[in-house]
Design a protein around this motif. Structure first.
Motif, PDB file in Angstrom:
ATOM      1  N   PRO A   1      36.057  26.545   6.702  1.00  0.00           N
ATOM      2  CA  PRO A   1      35.864  26.593   5.402  1.00  0.00           C
ATOM      3  C   PRO A   1      34.955  27.661   4.849  1.00  0.00           C
ATOM      4  CG  PRO A   1      35.567  24.428   6.232  1.00  0.00           C
ATOM      5  CD  PRO A   1      35.508  25.122   7.471  1.00  0.00           C
ATOM      6  N   PHE A   2      34.309  28.306   5.698  1.00  0.00           N
ATOM      7  CA  PHE A   2      33.264  29.358   5.252  1.00  0.00           C
ATOM      8  C   PHE A   2      33.537  30.485   5.978  1.00  0.00           C
ATOM      9  CE2 PHE A   2      31.472  25.190   4.866  1.00  0.00           C
ATOM     10  CZ  PHE A   2      31.170  25.135   3.246  1.00  0.00           C
ATOM     11  N   SER A   3      32.612  31.794   5.785  1.00  0.00           N
ATOM     12  CA  SER A   3      32.911  33.064   6.149  1.00  0.00           C
ATOM     13  C   SER A   3      32.544  33.252   7.533  1.00  0.00           C
ATOM     14  CB  SER A   3      32.122  33.903   5.191  1.00  0.00           C
ATOM     15  OG  SER A   3      30.712  33.512   5.227  1.00  0.00           O
TER      16      SER A   3
ATOM     17  N   GLY B   1      29.212  33.010  10.024  1.00  0.00           N
ATOM     18  CA  GLY B   1      28.162  31.920   9.381  1.00  0.00           C
ATOM     19  C   GLY B   1      28.154  30.748  10.620  1.00  0.00           C
ATOM     20  N   PRO B   2      27.286  29.838  10.328  1.00  0.00           N
ATOM     21  CA  PRO B   2      27.113  28.755  11.217  1.00  0.00           C
ATOM     22  C   PRO B   2      28.424  27.855  11.359  1.00  0.00           C
ATOM     23  CG  PRO B   2      25.682  28.362   9.334  1.00  0.00           C
ATOM     24  CD  PRO B   2      26.632  29.442   9.266  1.00  0.00           C
ATOM     25  N   THR B   3      29.160  27.533  10.713  1.00  0.00           N
ATOM     26  CA  THR B   3      30.609  26.745  10.826  1.00  0.00           C
ATOM     27  C   THR B   3      31.418  27.647  11.779  1.00  0.00           C
ATOM     28  OG1 THR B   3      29.958  25.775   8.507  1.00  0.00           O
ATOM     29  CG2 THR B   3      32.300  25.283   9.975  1.00  0.00           C
ATOM     30  N   ASP B   4      31.533  28.946  11.407  1.00  0.00           N
ATOM     31  CA  ASP B   4      32.058  29.808  12.422  1.00  0.00           C
ATOM     32  C   ASP B   4      31.799  29.821  13.533  1.00  0.00           C
ATOM     33  OD1 ASP B   4      34.448  32.190  12.031  1.00  0.00           O
ATOM     34  OD2 ASP B   4      32.442  33.088  12.708  1.00  0.00           O
TER      35      ASP B   4
ATOM     36  N   HIS C   1      35.347  20.776   9.737  1.00  0.00           N
ATOM     37  CA  HIS C   1      34.426  20.966   8.431  1.00  0.00           C
ATOM     38  C   HIS C   1      32.965  19.934   8.815  1.00  0.00           C
ATOM     39  CE1 HIS C   1      33.462  21.296   4.231  1.00  0.00           C
ATOM     40  NE2 HIS C   1      34.587  21.119   3.714  1.00  0.00           N
ATOM     41  N   HIS C   2      32.085  20.272   7.893  1.00  0.00           N
ATOM     42  CA  HIS C   2      30.820  19.393   7.860  1.00  0.00           C
ATOM     43  C   HIS C   2      30.924  18.409   6.932  1.00  0.00           C
ATOM     44  CE1 HIS C   2      29.676  21.996   4.604  1.00  0.00           C
ATOM     45  NE2 HIS C   2      29.353  22.924   5.434  1.00  0.00           N
ATOM     46  N   ASN C   3      29.482  18.134   6.636  1.00  0.00           N
ATOM     47  CA  ASN C   3      28.991  16.935   5.753  1.00  0.00           C
ATOM     48  C   ASN C   3      29.700  17.271   4.569  1.00  0.00           C
ATOM     49  OD1 ASN C   3      27.176  18.052   7.417  1.00  0.00           O
ATOM     50  ND2 ASN C   3      25.532  16.383   6.650  1.00  0.00           N
TER      51      ASN C   3
ATOM     52  N   GLY D   1      28.887  22.010  -2.612  1.00  0.00           N
ATOM     53  CA  GLY D   1      29.423  21.135  -1.548  1.00  0.00           C
ATOM     54  C   GLY D   1      29.163  21.676  -0.189  1.00  0.00           C
ATOM     55  N   ALA D   2      28.536  22.835  -0.032  1.00  0.00           N
ATOM     56  CA  ALA D   2      28.209  23.330   1.007  1.00  0.00           C
ATOM     57  C   ALA D   2      26.783  22.626   1.569  1.00  0.00           C
ATOM     58  CB  ALA D   2      27.630  24.963   1.101  1.00  0.00           C
ATOM     59  N   VAL D   3      26.440  22.538   2.858  1.00  0.00           N
ATOM     60  CA  VAL D   3      25.233  21.993   3.125  1.00  0.00           C
ATOM     61  C   VAL D   3      24.134  22.579   2.816  1.00  0.00           C
ATOM     62  CG1 VAL D   3      26.070  20.550   4.921  1.00  0.00           C
ATOM     63  CG2 VAL D   3      25.360  22.970   5.582  1.00  0.00           C
ATOM     64  N   SER D   4      24.056  24.161   2.656  1.00  0.00           N
ATOM     65  CA  SER D   4      23.056  24.793   2.264  1.00  0.00           C
ATOM     66  C   SER D   4      22.527  24.351   0.833  1.00  0.00           C
ATOM     67  CB  SER D   4      23.205  26.193   2.207  1.00  0.00           C
ATOM     68  OG  SER D   4      24.666  26.555   1.783  1.00  0.00           O
ATOM     69  N   GLN D   5      23.698  23.990   0.019  1.00  0.00           N
ATOM     70  CA  GLN D   5      23.531  23.604  -1.491  1.00  0.00           C
ATOM     71  C   GLN D   5      22.830  22.281  -1.444  1.00  0.00           C
ATOM     72  OE1 GLN D   5      26.198  21.238  -3.321  1.00  0.00           O
ATOM     73  NE2 GLN D   5      25.082  21.603  -5.270  1.00  0.00           N
TER      74      GLN D   5
ATOM     75  N   GLN E   1      30.004  32.527  -0.410  1.00  0.00           N
ATOM     76  CA  GLN E   1      31.228  31.957   0.021  1.00  0.00           C
ATOM     77  C   GLN E   1      30.903  31.501   1.345  1.00  0.00           C
ATOM     78  OE1 GLN E   1      34.906  34.027  -0.889  1.00  0.00           O
ATOM     79  NE2 GLN E   1      34.956  32.647  -2.644  1.00  0.00           N
ATOM     80  N   GLY E   2      29.636  31.402   1.880  1.00  0.00           N
ATOM     81  CA  GLY E   2      29.364  31.068   3.231  1.00  0.00           C
ATOM     82  C   GLY E   2      28.261  31.589   3.580  1.00  0.00           C
ATOM     83  N   THR E   3      27.361  31.425   4.689  1.00  0.00           N
ATOM     84  CA  THR E   3      26.314  31.600   5.057  1.00  0.00           C
ATOM     85  C   THR E   3      26.027  33.074   5.288  1.00  0.00           C
ATOM     86  OG1 THR E   3      25.688  29.504   5.733  1.00  0.00           O
ATOM     87  CG2 THR E   3      24.319  31.044   6.578  1.00  0.00           C
ATOM     88  N   GLY E   4      27.174  33.572   5.933  1.00  0.00           N
ATOM     89  CA  GLY E   4      27.274  35.273   6.231  1.00  0.00           C
ATOM     90  C   GLY E   4      26.750  35.971   5.230  1.00  0.00           C
TER      91      GLY E   4
ATOM     92  N   CYS F   1      18.519  27.680   2.560  1.00  0.00           N
ATOM     93  CA  CYS F   1      18.296  26.730   3.811  1.00  0.00           C
ATOM     94  C   CYS F   1      19.418  26.449   4.391  1.00  0.00           C
ATOM     95  CB  CYS F   1      18.004  25.222   3.111  1.00  0.00           C
ATOM     96  SG  CYS F   1      17.892  24.028   4.246  1.00  0.00           S
ATOM     97  N   ASP F   2      19.614  26.782   5.797  1.00  0.00           N
ATOM     98  CA  ASP F   2      20.849  26.681   6.741  1.00  0.00           C
ATOM     99  C   ASP F   2      20.665  26.559   8.069  1.00  0.00           C
ATOM    100  OD1 ASP F   2      23.589  26.994   6.940  1.00  0.00           O
ATOM    101  OD2 ASP F   2      23.683  28.411   5.035  1.00  0.00           O
ATOM    102  N   GLN F   3      21.840  26.402   8.684  1.00  0.00           N
ATOM    103  CA  GLN F   3      21.875  25.670  10.024  1.00  0.00           C
ATOM    104  C   GLN F   3      21.134  26.563  11.114  1.00  0.00           C
ATOM    105  OE1 GLN F   3      25.018  25.545   8.104  1.00  0.00           O
ATOM    106  NE2 GLN F   3      26.293  24.315   9.462  1.00  0.00           N
ATOM    107  N   THR F   4      20.543  26.240  12.122  1.00  0.00           N
ATOM    108  CA  THR F   4      20.058  26.881  13.145  1.00  0.00           C
ATOM    109  C   THR F   4      20.960  27.887  13.940  1.00  0.00           C
ATOM    110  OG1 THR F   4      20.259  25.351  14.847  1.00  0.00           O
ATOM    111  CG2 THR F   4      18.333  25.420  13.862  1.00  0.00           C
TER     112      THR F   4
HETATM  113  N1  ASP Z   1      26.280  26.824   6.397  1.00  0.00           N
HETATM  114  C1  ASP Z   1      27.024  26.893   5.385  1.00  0.00           C
HETATM  115  C2  ASP Z   1      27.084  25.815   4.356  1.00  0.00           C
HETATM  116  O1  ASP Z   1      26.075  25.839   3.703  1.00  0.00           O
HETATM  117  C3  ASP Z   1      28.563  27.229   5.411  1.00  0.00           C
HETATM  118  C4  ASP Z   1      28.918  28.170   6.566  1.00  0.00           C
HETATM  119  O2  ASP Z   1      28.862  29.527   6.339  1.00  0.00           O
HETATM  120  O3  ASP Z   1      29.070  27.796   7.813  1.00  0.00           O
HETATM  121  O4  ASP Z   1      27.756  24.895   4.187  1.00  0.00           O
END
Ligand code: ASP
Length: 319
Positions: free
Chosen positions: A30-32, A35-38, A86-88, A154-158, A178-181, A196-199
């Protein structure tokens, strides 16, 4: 002949499940890209492909905090060839979007959970505060002049940004991407102040000192950043957040196909290459009982019950 026709139809279904997969499987992210999900998806997808004997094609479908991708998979053919990671966001979206076109708890089959990932609160390299305590003072003095990037509602960073705003009792200016990228590119370029984002995607930038690290979001320090204080240590009482990931198929995907996907997921998570890649990025593979349809569904339900009432009180709804 009705019985014969039914028999044939059933035999067809069994055969289809037996033959599955006979073509590439699309894993919708769902993200760019980058980024972390990718990053997690690509490591997982490659290993699942080895297990399935078919390629797993990662497709990034961006937008609306991950809901565009989830809606797409909810409506896809339930044949196991289009699946979602997908995540949270699967647990939080119903409280954030008035017109969500799918139900996370009703419109999917559940393949299993993947890995948990801590988050890190980062500032642009030249942001004045040197640590979390100074950051709290800085945002209190500068309020909405401070910009906070995220990957959409709805993103975890948000979500992490919201928790931070709550903890310091200051409303900052959110800047959605549209993503952490792209959000990270903006932070590195100094166009935004905080993220604020994933390691899984922040570690390389932290280790190369391209950003300022204010703390990790988990209650305890993490192995990947042993010297980094937690935000709780920095004075943000009770601050706790981690990101979890699940793999989903559209509702109605045959049980044998879901079982095949679950087995591939479990085998992929035992693959030493995947284990090392995730470990290096600060991610923790979930225990075996969570790498199951029941493990994911139970967790999704619990997370939905935890976050949705809280988010509804914050009145953050989008259309
Ligand atoms: N980590 C992002 C988020 O805030 C999404 C991503 O680019 O993976 O949900």
């Amino acid at each position: 002949m009705v019985v014969g026709a039914l028999g044939l139809a059933l035999a067809g279904g069994v055969q289809a499940a037996d033959a599955y997969p006979s073509k590439p499987v699309t894993l919708v992210v769902p993200f760019s890209a980058g980024g972390p999900t990718d990053v997690v998806s690509r490591a997982l997808g490659q290993a699942m492909a080895r297990e399935l004997g078919q390629s797993v094609v990662v497709e990034n479908r961006l937008g609306a905090g991950g809901t565009v991708a989830a809606a797409f998979v909810a409506r896809a053919q339930p044949d196991g060839y289009t699946i979602l990671i997908h995540h949270n966001g699967m647990a939080t979206a119903p409280a954030l979007y008035k017109k969500l076109s799918y139900s996370p708890l009703k419109d999917f089959e559940y393949v299993g959970q993947v890995a948990d990932v801590p988050m890190t609160l980062l500032g642009r390299k030249d942001l004045p505060p040197a640590n979390a305590a100074e950051l709290v003072k800085y945002v209190s003095q500068n309020k909405d002049k401070v910009s906070l990037a995220n990957a959409g509602l709805g993103a975890v960073s948000q979500l992490c940004g919201l928790l931070f705003e709550e903890a310091v009792n200051v409303k900052m200016t959110s800047v959605p991407y549209q993503g952490t990228g792209p959000a990270m590119t903006a932070l590195l370029g100094g166009q935004v102040d905080l993220l604020c984002d994933q390691t899984t995607s922040t570690l390389p930038h932290i280790n190369a000192s391209r950003v300022k690290l204010y703390g990790v979001t988990t209650p305890n320090r993490i192995k990947a950043l042993p010297n980094a204080p937690t935000l709780q240590e920095g004075g943000l009482k009770g601050f706790s957040m981690k990101v979890w990931h699940g793999v989903y198929a559209p509702k109605g995907t045959p049980p044998a196909v879901v079982a095949r996907l679950t087995k591939a997921l479990q085998q992929a998570l035992k693959d030493p290459v995947v284990a090392k890649r995730l470990d290096d990025l600060g991610a923790e593979i979930v225990p075996a009982d969570k790498q199951t349809p029941e493990g994911l569904k139970t967790w999704l339900k619990a997370e939905s019950e935890k976050w949705q009432p809280l988010l509804k009180t914050m009145k953050l709804e989008a259309d």
